[in-house]
Scaffold this active site. Structure first.
Site, mmCIF file in Angstrom:
data_model
loop_
_atom_site.group_PDB
_atom_site.id
_atom_site.type_symbol
_atom_site.label_atom_id
_atom_site.label_comp_id
_atom_site.label_asym_id
_atom_site.label_seq_id
_atom_site.Cartn_x
_atom_site.Cartn_y
_atom_site.Cartn_z
ATOM 1 N N TYR A 125 0.697 -1.119 0.119
ATOM 2 C CA TYR A 125 0.121 0.097 -0.089
ATOM 3 C C TYR A 125 0.955 1.268 -0.134
ATOM 4 C CZ TYR A 125 -3.611 3.114 1.385
ATOM 5 O OH TYR A 125 -4.678 4.226 1.245
ATOM 6 N N ASN A 159 -5.804 9.811 8.407
ATOM 7 C CA ASN A 159 -7.068 9.100 8.926
ATOM 8 C C ASN A 159 -8.250 9.754 8.561
ATOM 9 O OD1 ASN A 159 -4.356 8.227 10.108
ATOM 10 N ND2 ASN A 159 -5.533 6.540 11.027
ATOM 11 N N VAL A 209 -11.150 3.554 13.959
ATOM 12 C CA VAL A 209 -12.344 4.212 14.403
ATOM 13 C C VAL A 209 -13.549 3.281 14.475
ATOM 14 C CG1 VAL A 209 -13.888 6.044 14.115
ATOM 15 C CG2 VAL A 209 -11.452 6.448 14.032
ATOM 16 N N ASN A 239 -13.393 0.074 13.936
ATOM 17 C CA ASN A 239 -12.986 -1.083 14.753
ATOM 18 C C ASN A 239 -13.667 -0.878 16.238
ATOM 19 O OD1 ASN A 239 -11.870 -2.498 13.134
ATOM 20 N ND2 ASN A 239 -9.865 -2.906 14.104
ATOM 21 N N GLN A 257 0.460 5.414 20.730
ATOM 22 C CA GLN A 257 0.537 5.886 19.310
ATOM 23 C C GLN A 257 -0.460 6.777 18.923
ATOM 24 O OE1 GLN A 257 -0.208 2.767 20.244
ATOM 25 N NE2 GLN A 257 -1.062 1.525 18.522
#
Length: 349
Positions: free
Chosen positions: A170, A199, A213, A215, A234
């Site tokens: 990716y 994100n 988010v 999840n 993180q």
């Protein structure tokens, strides 16, 4: 045929014009049934465009665009972007290339295909843009910065990417696509626009999307353990989808020499643990936090420098994390309830 329009977004103001109006411009959106693509299709229809949505439904969902198929100005083509695009006889003004799985579980499932989607897909989009004179828009990613050694990340930073790791299909695929876009612009005079997406979250994400988010929200709503990979310290910067699509449209409307790349994301920085705690509080869930091993090459920090977007586009995100989470939680709550009711009805038959 619908004539009363439809609405989307946090303020419900977007109106899709009635089909009797003649569209002023035509746009092709590859990956148009995906999370971002479906929001972009709706936005373009709301602006009076004729929209051609191309998707192979590997990760996109028909449900995301089902209501749009009733409109005369919307066309759906089921096709893989790895094959030459079957719209060569169409008049096109803009091509948005959003076709690629964007979450690690999906793009790592078939890494060779992910790389081919990025590289061959970019070539097919650019060849079509060259033939039609359309402006080609590349949805790149903050993943081109890898696990960054510079914080926050400006567009001038060349990144810290592991080219042989499990995320490379990716990360490097998107880097290669950017290279192709700029080479076509330099050598073949194809007009291009490139953005790097940080994100992003919001309605139309898949429940099994695999990003943090969605999840956390789905796990919290189901009362399942919330899985945090690594320590949770993180950091990420979360941009609501409506704000991102506004950035897309502003960049597409910039002068021809404004190519990008331009970072689009919310510079508000949160730890993953902070996000989990907010989701639990907002859902009223009793889910417990479970910590698992951090994935290989998972970035420790991620925050965009959006100085270029502010200066060149007059853009900055307007939706706070709390506002965006409320809207996204409501979406997933409705979706999960609907699916549960459907299963119960089927079991009763």
């Amino acid at each position: 045929m619908k004539t009363d329009g439809a609405t989307t977004g946090k303020d419900q103001r977007l109106q899709i014009p009635a089909a009797r109006f003649r569209p002023a411009r035509t746009a092709l959106v590859t990956g148009g049934a995906g999370f971002l693509g479906s929001h972009l299709c709706r936005r373009l229809l709301g602006e009076g465009y004729r929209v051609i949505c191309l998707d192979n439904f590997s990760t996109g969902r028909f449900e995301n665009v089902a209501d749009l198929t009733d409109y005369q100005n919307f066309n759906l083509i089921v096709q893989d972007i790895e094959t030459p695009l079957a719209v060569v006889n169409e008049h096109l003004d803009e091509i948005y290339n959003l076709a690629c799985p964007a979450s690690p579980p999906h793009y790592q499932l078939d890494p060779v295909r992910t790389m081919k989607t990025n590289v061959i897909g970019a070539i097919n989009v650019l060849d079509l843009a060259e033939r039609t004179g359309a402006t080609a828009f590349q949805a790149s990613t903050s993943e081109v910065y890898g696990d960054p050694l510079v914080h926050p990340q400006p567009e001038s930073y060349c990144g810290n990417v592991n080219p042989t790791g499990p995320r490379a299909c990716y990360d490097e695929g998107k880097r290669a696509a950017e290279t192709l876009f700029f080479d076509y612009a330099r050598t073949r005079s194809v007009p291009i626009k490139v953005v790097r997406i940080f994100n992003t979250y919001g309605p139309n994400m898949r429940p099994d999307d695999g990003r943090v988010v969605s999840n956390f929200i789905v796990q919290a709503l189901r009362g399942e353990d919330i899985t945090i990979y690594g320590s949770g310290r993180q950091t990420r910067s979360f941009c609501y989808v409506d704000d991102l699509i506004e950035g897309f449209r502003r960049h597409m409307q910039t002068p021809e020499n404004a190519l990008g790349p331009i970072n689009l994301g919310n510079p508000g920085e949160f730890t993953v643990l902070e996000l989990a705690e907010r989701v639990i509080a907002k859902t009223g869930s009793r889910s417990k936090l479970v910590f698992l091993d951090k994935p290989v090459d998972d970035p420790q920090q991620r925050k965009p420098d959006i100085s270029e977007a502010r200066q060149c586009l007059g853009w900055m995100p307007e939706t706070s994390l709390d506002q965006g989470l409320d809207l996204t939680i409501a979406h997933f709550d409705d979706l999960l309830r609907s699916r549960s009711e459907t299963r119960l009805a089927e079991a009763a038959e």
